[in-house]
Scaffold this motif. Structure first.
Motif, PDB file in Angstrom:
ATOM      1  N   LYS A  36      -0.591  -1.502   4.260  1.00 55.11           N
ATOM      2  CA  LYS A  36       0.488  -1.480   3.277  1.00 55.11           C
ATOM      3  C   LYS A  36       1.661  -0.730   3.891  1.00 55.11           C
ATOM      4  CE  LYS A  36       1.145  -0.876  -1.625  1.00 55.11           C
ATOM      5  NZ  LYS A  36       0.504  -0.555  -2.888  1.00 55.11           N
ATOM      6  N   GLU A  39       8.211  -1.864  -0.920  1.00 57.21           N
ATOM      7  CA  GLU A  39       7.218  -2.335   0.040  1.00 57.21           C
ATOM      8  C   GLU A  39       7.742  -3.555   0.794  1.00 57.21           C
ATOM      9  OE1 GLU A  39       2.588  -3.951   0.172  1.00 57.21           O
ATOM     10  OE2 GLU A  39       3.511  -3.432  -1.749  1.00 57.21           O
ATOM     11  N   GLU A  57      -5.560   1.142   8.665  1.00 54.54           N
ATOM     12  CA  GLU A  57      -6.992   0.912   8.865  1.00 54.54           C
ATOM     13  C   GLU A  57      -7.274   0.986  10.363  1.00 54.54           C
ATOM     14  OE1 GLU A  57      -8.729  -3.293   8.681  1.00 54.54           O
ATOM     15  OE2 GLU A  57      -9.335  -2.386   6.773  1.00 54.54           O
ATOM     16  N   MET A 110       4.349   6.274   2.232  1.00 56.87           N
ATOM     17  CA  MET A 110       3.180   5.897   1.431  1.00 56.87           C
ATOM     18  C   MET A 110       2.373   4.769   2.066  1.00 56.87           C
ATOM     19  SD  MET A 110       4.827   6.117  -2.389  1.00 56.87           S
ATOM     20  CE  MET A 110       3.213   6.053  -3.186  1.00 56.87           C
ATOM     21  N   SER A 111       2.668   4.452   3.325  1.00 60.58           N
ATOM     22  CA  SER A 111       1.966   3.363   3.999  1.00 60.58           C
ATOM     23  C   SER A 111       0.490   3.678   4.167  1.00 60.58           C
ATOM     24  CB  SER A 111       2.600   3.105   5.371  1.00 60.58           C
ATOM     25  OG  SER A 111       3.913   2.642   5.214  1.00 60.58           O
ATOM     26  N   GLN A 112      -0.313   2.612   4.267  1.00 65.04           N
ATOM     27  CA  GLN A 112      -1.752   2.755   4.443  1.00 65.04           C
ATOM     28  C   GLN A 112      -2.160   2.041   5.713  1.00 65.04           C
ATOM     29  OE1 GLN A 112      -3.523   1.244   0.862  1.00 65.04           O
ATOM     30  NE2 GLN A 112      -2.577   2.810  -0.415  1.00 65.04           N
TER      31      GLN A 112
END
Length: 61
Positions: free
Chosen positions: A5, A18, A59, A55-57
């Motif tokens: 994200k 976003e 992995e 606020m990025s996500q």
């Protein structure tokens, strides 16, 4: 790391914006900050890095 994200929150207007795909340049409603890059890269546009909350996500690959 893989981007899941790509988003920030503007500290002035409080809007969360976003970028969902490459070259998706999005600005908040007050125009103080912008986000770009989707899941390809992180790009931020603001006068200073203090203008927004990251606020990025991510992995792990």
């Amino acid at each position: 790391m893989k981007i899941i994200k790509n988003c920030i929150q503007c500290k002035t207007c409080g809007e969360v914006i976003e970028s969902k795909f490459r070259h998706d340049f999005v600005s908040c409603s007050c125009g103080r900050c912008s986000v770009d890059g989707g899941m390809e890269y992180l790009r931020r546009a603001a006068e200073t890095m203090d203008e927004f909350v990251e606020m990025s996500q991510f992995e792990e690959n």
